[in-house]
Write an enzyme that holds these catalytic residues in place. Structure first.
Site, PDB file in Angstrom:
ATOM      1  N   HIS A  24      99.217  19.088  -7.514  1.00  0.00           N
ATOM      2  CA  HIS A  24      97.910  18.578  -7.948  1.00  0.00           C
ATOM      3  C   HIS A  24      96.932  19.729  -8.159  1.00  0.00           C
ATOM      4  O   HIS A  24      96.272  19.817  -9.214  1.00  0.00           O
ATOM      5  CB  HIS A  24      97.367  17.608  -6.899  1.00  0.00           C
ATOM      6  CG  HIS A  24      96.023  17.041  -7.235  1.00  0.00           C
ATOM      7  ND1 HIS A  24      95.854  15.808  -7.808  1.00  0.00           N
ATOM      8  CD2 HIS A  24      94.764  17.559  -7.096  1.00  0.00           C
ATOM      9  CE1 HIS A  24      94.564  15.578  -7.997  1.00  0.00           C
ATOM     10  NE2 HIS A  24      93.878  16.631  -7.571  1.00  0.00           N
ATOM     11  N   GLU A  25      96.838  20.607  -7.158  1.00  0.00           N
ATOM     12  CA  GLU A  25      95.898  21.724  -7.282  1.00  0.00           C
ATOM     13  C   GLU A  25      96.339  22.710  -8.346  1.00  0.00           C
ATOM     14  O   GLU A  25      95.505  23.336  -9.003  1.00  0.00           O
ATOM     15  CB  GLU A  25      95.747  22.428  -5.921  1.00  0.00           C
ATOM     16  CG  GLU A  25      95.204  21.537  -4.812  1.00  0.00           C
ATOM     17  CD  GLU A  25      93.894  20.843  -5.199  1.00  0.00           C
ATOM     18  OE1 GLU A  25      93.097  21.442  -5.963  1.00  0.00           O
ATOM     19  OE2 GLU A  25      93.667  19.704  -4.761  1.00  0.00           O
ATOM     20  N   HIS A  28      94.971  21.815 -11.608  1.00  0.00           N
ATOM     21  CA  HIS A  28      93.604  22.301 -11.832  1.00  0.00           C
ATOM     22  C   HIS A  28      93.592  23.804 -12.090  1.00  0.00           C
ATOM     23  O   HIS A  28      92.874  24.293 -12.960  1.00  0.00           O
ATOM     24  CB  HIS A  28      92.722  22.010 -10.616  1.00  0.00           C
ATOM     25  CG  HIS A  28      92.474  20.560 -10.354  1.00  0.00           C
ATOM     26  ND1 HIS A  28      92.061  19.685 -11.321  1.00  0.00           N
ATOM     27  CD2 HIS A  28      92.576  19.825  -9.208  1.00  0.00           C
ATOM     28  CE1 HIS A  28      91.913  18.471 -10.795  1.00  0.00           C
ATOM     29  NE2 HIS A  28      92.230  18.535  -9.517  1.00  0.00           N
TER      30      HIS A  28
END
Length: 447
Positions: A24-25, A28
């Protein structure tokens, strides 16, 4: 051994959660760096740092509690020059007025101070008004890409997991191979065979375990559902079964008995009608699915989870009521990480083949990533969907100004939404606490 297997299942879910957070990170981080944004930290977990290493201006690390993660991007919000100027003026007036000026420049009050603290923290990531490597200076579409990158990574990971599950392992399917036979025709009053109970038609006709049903009354059948549909719709009618036994096909005449059974209509209503019964039980095998079946299942799960998320406050409230009253919980309701770990432990400790347990774990982890995808799209700060909403509002203001040939507006100052963010965070903590307590004292179980 059962306890050890349970612990292993919990550990595997923790590892799977950590991988999901890391991806998920990364969703980003990668676009942010590609767009030139300065990223100070990429962290998995919260709490004390267990390990970290700085590479190309970013500190990568792992913290003690793998219950989340974050990246810190420079200039998430535009600077507040008026506030900094006021702070500088206050500092010049009196050194001892530091804390007072802090309250004064925020206008006083708890939430006002929170807004100012957020602005101060954001200003610390800037390197001057001409700093180009900041998030808020990106075009709207790039900001949206950065913020959607995290949830999209969870969706892609879920698609991969479902593809492994369906195309690598397969979907458990009731086949046309007979695994067992009923001894008698069941009655509504008892499931056991009485001496006077008539023999089941299949056994009486000579069908044997291991036979594979090829067709019924000339209709080829590909799975047990097709065979069952023909049987149930033909009570009292003689049917010709073509079965394959020891490599050869043979025909067997079977007349289904008439029993009372439930029939579900297209609109979901259930009625009791007379249906056919022959007394065969199918073998269950893993049947591999096309490679696109995994992504399709992921998309279907998005809709199901969205339905739960939309009703989340009401469902959490009902979970709390069930916790207090001791009532049985909705098995399709929300779970905490504790609940997901507990289910993973149950799957690992189940008395079933290893392949079944692996399939169960993959299904749980994929469903968790679908939940992360949907949940993070909620348009409220501090969730990713909230940042997307801010970027869209900024883009709408700019488009409106351009349409009417007005000067470009100032960037949207999302720090003004800190009080709302605080309320959302408190609500999320409260809901999380209710779910954790429910998963400990009134858990959902698989078996």
């Amino acid at each position: 051994m059962e306890i050890l297997a349970f612990v292993i299942g919990v550990v595997l879910m923790v590892v799977g959660l950590a991988v999901s957070i890391a991806l998920h990170e990364l969703g980003h981080l990668w676009p942010a760096k590609r767009f030139g944004v300065r990223v100070g930290q990429y962290m998995i977990g919260f709490g004390p740092t267990l390990w970290s290493r700085r590479m190309r201006g970013t500190e990568y690390g792992v913290k003690a509690f793998p219950i989340g993660g974050y990246i810190s991007m420079a200039g998430m919000y535009p600077p507040s020059p008026r506030e900094r100027a006021r702070a500088a003026e206050a500092s010049a007036s009196a050194q001892t007025a530091g804390s007072a000026s802090r309250t004064g420049r925020a206008g006083g009050g708890f939430f006002a101070t929170m807004v100012q603290d957020a602005r101060d923290a954001n200003d610390e990531t800037l390197q001057g008004d001409d700093d180009a490597h900041v998030f808020y200076r990106l075009p709207v579409w790039k900001r949206i890409v950065v913020m959607l990158g995290g949830p999209v990574m969870n969706l892609l990971f879920a698609m991969v997991l479902f593809a492994i599950l369906l195309s690598g392992i397969g979907l458990q399917t009731a086949t046309t191979t007979v695994a067992r036979l009923s001894e008698c025709v069941p009655t509504t009053s008892s499931t056991e065979c009485a001496e006077s109970a008539p023999a089941a038609p299949a056994e009486a006709a000579g069908i044997q375990p291991g036979d594979t049903i090829v067709s019924i009354d000339g209709q080829p059948v590909a799975d047990f559902d097709e065979a069952s549909a023909i049987i149930r719709s033909s009570p009292g009618e003689q049917l010709t079964f073509v079965v394959e036994r020891d490599g050869t096909e043979q025909s067997i005449e079977v007349t289904p008995a008439t029993i009372e059974g439930e029939v579900t209509a297209a609109d979901g209503t259930t009625t009791t009608e007379e249906v056919g019964f022959v007394g065969i039980g199918p073998s269950v095998e893993y049947v591999t699915q096309p490679i696109w079946a995994g992504p399709q299942m992921a998309v279907q799960n998005v809709g199901a989870v969205a339905g739960i998320i939309w009703q989340l406050p009401a469902k959490v409230w009902q979970t709390g009521v069930d916790l207090v009253t001791g009532a049985e919980r909705d098995p399709n309701g929300p779970l905490s990480i504790v609940g997901a770990g507990r289910l993973s432990g149950e799957v690992a400790a189940a008395d079933s083949p290893v392949l079944n347990r692996v399939a169960g774990y993959l299904s749980l982890l994929a469903s968790l990533n679908i939940a992360l995808f949907v949940f993070n799209l909620i348009p409220l700060l501090p969730l990713d969907g909230g940042h997307v909403a801010v970027a869209l509002w900024d883009g709408l203001k700019r488009a409106w100004a351009k349409l009417f040939r007005r000067p470009p507006p100032k960037p949207v100052d999302a720090t003004k939404l800190v009080p709302i963010t605080f309320v959302v965070v408190i609500a999320l903590i409260a809901m999380g606490a209710v779910l954790i307590l429910a998963d400990i004292f009134n858990p959902v179980t698989l078996f």
